[in-house]
Design an enzyme around this catalytic site. Structure first.
Site, PDB file in Angstrom:
ATOM      1  N   SER A   1       0.855  -1.195   0.000  1.00 23.50           N
ATOM      2  CA  SER A   1       0.000   0.000   0.000  1.00 23.50           C
ATOM      3  C   SER A   1       0.888   1.241   0.000  1.00 23.50           C
ATOM      4  O   SER A   1       2.070   1.170   0.390  1.00 23.50           O
ATOM      5  CB  SER A   1      -0.852  -0.017   1.274  1.00 23.50           C
ATOM      6  OG  SER A   1      -1.440   1.241   1.504  1.00 23.50           O
TER       7      SER A   1
ATOM      8  N   TYR B   1      -1.715  -1.136  10.547  1.00 28.23           N
ATOM      9  CA  TYR B   1      -1.919  -1.438   9.120  1.00 28.23           C
ATOM     10  C   TYR B   1      -0.745  -0.890   8.295  1.00 28.23           C
ATOM     11  O   TYR B   1      -0.144  -1.594   7.489  1.00 28.23           O
ATOM     12  CB  TYR B   1      -3.237  -0.829   8.637  1.00 28.23           C
ATOM     13  CG  TYR B   1      -3.459  -1.003   7.152  1.00 28.23           C
ATOM     14  CD1 TYR B   1      -3.843  -2.239   6.632  1.00 28.23           C
ATOM     15  CD2 TYR B   1      -3.259   0.055   6.261  1.00 28.23           C
ATOM     16  CE1 TYR B   1      -4.025  -2.415   5.266  1.00 28.23           C
ATOM     17  CE2 TYR B   1      -3.435  -0.116   4.896  1.00 28.23           C
ATOM     18  CZ  TYR B   1      -3.820  -1.344   4.409  1.00 28.23           C
ATOM     19  OH  TYR B   1      -3.983  -1.523   3.051  1.00 28.23           O
TER      20      TYR B   1
HETATM   21  N1  LIG Z   1      -8.912  -0.743  -0.549  1.00 30.40           N
HETATM   22  C1  LIG Z   1      -7.889   0.052  -0.398  1.00 30.40           C
HETATM   23  O1  LIG Z   1      -8.014   1.288  -0.304  1.00 30.40           O
HETATM   24  C2  LIG Z   1      -6.482  -0.504  -0.382  1.00 30.40           C
HETATM   25  C3  LIG Z   1      -5.409   0.386  -0.520  1.00 30.40           C
HETATM   26  C4  LIG Z   1      -4.120  -0.102  -0.506  1.00 30.40           C
HETATM   27  C5  LIG Z   1      -3.883  -1.449  -0.353  1.00 30.40           C
HETATM   28  N2  LIG Z   1      -4.917  -2.313  -0.210  1.00 30.40           N
HETATM   29  C6  LIG Z   1      -4.608  -3.736  -0.005  1.00 30.40           C
HETATM   30  O2  LIG Z   1      -5.173  -4.513  -1.043  1.00 30.40           O
HETATM   31  C7  LIG Z   1      -5.496  -5.812  -0.580  1.00 30.40           C
HETATM   32  C8  LIG Z   1      -6.931  -6.152  -0.971  1.00 30.40           C
HETATM   33  O3  LIG Z   1      -7.785  -5.162  -0.416  1.00 30.40           O
HETATM   34  P1  LIG Z   1      -9.308  -4.943  -0.851  1.00 30.40           P
HETATM   35  O4  LIG Z   1      -9.542  -3.492  -0.729  1.00 30.40           O
HETATM   36  O5  LIG Z   1      -9.596  -5.647  -2.125  1.00 30.40           O
HETATM   37  O6  LIG Z   1     -10.010  -5.671   0.388  1.00 30.40           O
HETATM   38  P2  LIG Z   1     -11.453  -6.337   0.560  1.00 30.40           P
HETATM   39  O7  LIG Z   1     -12.364  -5.949  -0.543  1.00 30.40           O
HETATM   40  O8  LIG Z   1     -11.831  -6.081   1.965  1.00 30.40           O
HETATM   41  O9  LIG Z   1     -11.101  -7.901   0.396  1.00 30.40           O
HETATM   42  C9  LIG Z   1     -10.336  -8.578   1.351  1.00 30.40           C
HETATM   43  C10 LIG Z   1     -10.179 -10.027   0.887  1.00 30.40           C
HETATM   44  O10 LIG Z   1      -9.366 -10.733   1.842  1.00 30.40           O
HETATM   45  C11 LIG Z   1     -10.064 -11.900   2.273  1.00 30.40           C
HETATM   46  N3  LIG Z   1      -9.696 -12.210   3.654  1.00 30.40           N
HETATM   47  C12 LIG Z   1      -9.880 -11.421   4.739  1.00 30.40           C
HETATM   48  N4  LIG Z   1      -9.458 -12.063   5.838  1.00 30.40           N
HETATM   49  C13 LIG Z   1      -8.979 -13.272   5.427  1.00 30.40           C
HETATM   50  C14 LIG Z   1      -8.421 -14.393   6.085  1.00 30.40           C
HETATM   51  N5  LIG Z   1      -8.256 -14.402   7.422  1.00 30.40           N
HETATM   52  N6  LIG Z   1      -8.048 -15.471   5.357  1.00 30.40           N
HETATM   53  C15 LIG Z   1      -8.224 -15.484   4.016  1.00 30.40           C
HETATM   54  N7  LIG Z   1      -8.735 -14.447   3.323  1.00 30.40           N
HETATM   55  C16 LIG Z   1      -9.120 -13.364   4.025  1.00 30.40           C
HETATM   56  C17 LIG Z   1     -11.557 -11.529   2.126  1.00 30.40           C
HETATM   57  O11 LIG Z   1     -12.403 -12.663   2.004  1.00 30.40           O
HETATM   58  P3  LIG Z   1     -13.070 -13.394   3.288  1.00 30.40           P
HETATM   59  O12 LIG Z   1     -13.576 -12.314   4.192  1.00 30.40           O
HETATM   60  O13 LIG Z   1     -14.130 -14.276   2.726  1.00 30.40           O
HETATM   61  O14 LIG Z   1     -11.987 -14.217   3.904  1.00 30.40           O
HETATM   62  C18 LIG Z   1     -11.512 -10.769   0.807  1.00 30.40           C
HETATM   63  O15 LIG Z   1     -11.460 -11.685  -0.265  1.00 30.40           O
HETATM   64  C19 LIG Z   1      -5.264  -5.786   0.935  1.00 30.40           C
HETATM   65  O16 LIG Z   1      -4.028  -6.386   1.237  1.00 30.40           O
HETATM   66  C20 LIG Z   1      -5.221  -4.308   1.264  1.00 30.40           C
HETATM   67  O17 LIG Z   1      -4.431  -4.021   2.403  1.00 30.40           O
HETATM   68  C21 LIG Z   1      -6.224  -1.874  -0.230  1.00 30.40           C
END
Ligand SMILES: NC(=O)c1ccc[n+]([C@@H]2O[C@H](COP(=O)([O-])OP(=O)(O)OC[C@H]3O[C@@H](n4cnc5c(N)ncnc54)[C@H](OP(=O)(O)O)[C@@H]3O)[C@@H](O)[C@H]2O)c1
Length: 254
Positions: free
Chosen positions: A135, A148
C-alpha cells in the site's frame, strides 16, 4: 506435463476479483482463489468460469496455509503467479483494537504472505511472479492506522528484498502500492462523517497496472500520478512533517 496455476489470496474482495479476472485470461490451467467465505468464492467461480478453483482457507491459521502447499505438491502444479492480496485494515486509536484484532492483522498482512511465498517458490520456474499487495501506507508512519501502515511497510520491504534473493531463479517479486482503492475495505463513514478519499482509484486500475509492471520485471507497482507524487514527497520531507499533514486530513474524523 505439470499443471500451470495461479494462486490469488483474498480473491473475493475488490482487488482480488480483478486479479482473478485478469489471470483467467492468461495461459494458465487453473486459478486457485483463496478466501474464507465459501459462498463468495462460488460467486467468483460463477463469474470467471471453470478455470477458477475455490479454496476456502483462513490465512491467519498457519496449518491452512500449509494445506495450499500440500495441494500443489499432490497435483504436481507449477506456480506461475502467486498474488498475496488478502489483507485487513481498521482505522482507529490503538485503544480500539482487541488483542485478537492486533494478532489477526499481523498474521494476515505479514505472516501469511511470507509463509505462502516460501512454500510456493520451490514450485516456480523462470518467469514466475509473486505480487504482494502492499500500500502507499507503506511509505510513511500513519497514526490511527498505525499497525496497518506498519504491516504494509513490512510487506513492501520484504518483497523488494525477496526480489533480489530470487533473481537468480528468474522469479520476479513485485510490491504493489496503491493508495485509496474503491472496495469494501474502505469505511464509508466515521463518527457520523462521510469519509473522503483523495486520489481514489478503481480496483481494476490497480490490478491492470500491477500485472503490467510485474511483466516488465518491476519490483514496485504504483498505479496513479497521485501516488507517484506521494512517493516523491515522502522521500523529500521529514517524516514528522508527513505525519503532521496526514493528521491534518484525519482530524475531522477523530
Ligand atoms: N482498498 C484500499 O483502499 C487498499 C489500498 C491499498 C492497499 N490495499 C490492499 O489490497 C489488498 C486487498 O484489499 P481490498 O480493498 O480488495 O479488500 P477487501 O475488498 O476487503 O477484500 C479482502 C479479501 O481478503 C479476504 N480475507 C480477509 N481475511 C482473510 C483471512 N483471514 N483469510 C483469508 N482471506 C481473508 C476476504 O475474504 P473473506 O472475508 O471471505 O476471507 C476478501 O477476499 C489488501 O491487502 C489491502 O491491504 C487496499
Amino acid at each position: 506435463m505439470s499443471k500451470r496455476i495461479a494462486i490469488i489470496t483474498g480473491a473475493t474482495g475488490g482487488i482480488g476479483r480483478e486479479f482473478t479476472r485478469l489471470l483467467v485470461e492468461e495461459d494458465i490451467d487453473e486459478v486457485w482463489t483463496v478466501a474464507r467465505n465459501e459462498k463468495k468464492l462460488e460467486e467468483v467461480k460463477k463469474l470467471y468460469g471453470e478455470k477458477v478453483i475455490p479454496l476456502a482457507k483462513d490465512l491467519t491459521h498457519t496449518e491452512e496455509i500449509c494445506e495450499i502447499e500440500e495441494k500443489i505438491k499432490r497435483e504436481n502444479a507449477e506456480v506461475l503467479y502467486l498474488v498475496n492480496n488478502a489483507g485487513m485494515a481498521k482505522m482507529g486509536s490503538y485503544q480500539e483494537f482487541s488483542i485478537q484484532e492486533l494478532e489477526n492483522t499481523i498474521d494476515l498482512n505479514c505472516k501469511a504472505p511470507v509463509i505462502l511465498s516460501n512454500l510456493c517458490i520451490p514450485y516456480m520456474k523462470k518467469g514466475s511472479h509473486i505480487l504482494n499487495i502492499s500500500s502507499a501506507s507503506a511509505f510513511q508512519p500513519n497514526p490511527y492506522i498505525n499497525l496497518y501502515a506498519a504491516s504494509k511497510a513490512f510487506e513492501r520491504s520484504y518483497s523488494r528484498a525477496l526480489n533480489v534473493e530470487v533473481e537468480n531463479l528468474g522469479i520476479i517479486v513485485t510490491a504493489v502500492c496503491p493508495s485509496w482503492v474503491d472496495t469494501e475495505m474502505l469505511i464509508k463513514e466515521r463518527n457520523g462523517k462521510k469519509v473522503k478519499f483523495p486520489g481514489i482509484v478503481t480496483a481494476e486500475a490497480v490490478a491492470k497496472q500491477a500485472m503490467k509492471d510485474a511483466k516488465k520485471g518491476k519490483d514496485m507497482s504504483i498505479c496513479s500520478f497521485y501516488v507517484k507524487c506521494q512517493h516523491v514527497n515522502v522521500k523529500l520531507m521529514p517524516q514528522k512533517l508527513t505525519m503532521k499533514l496526514w493528521m491534518h486530513g484525519l482530524k475531522k474524523y477523530l
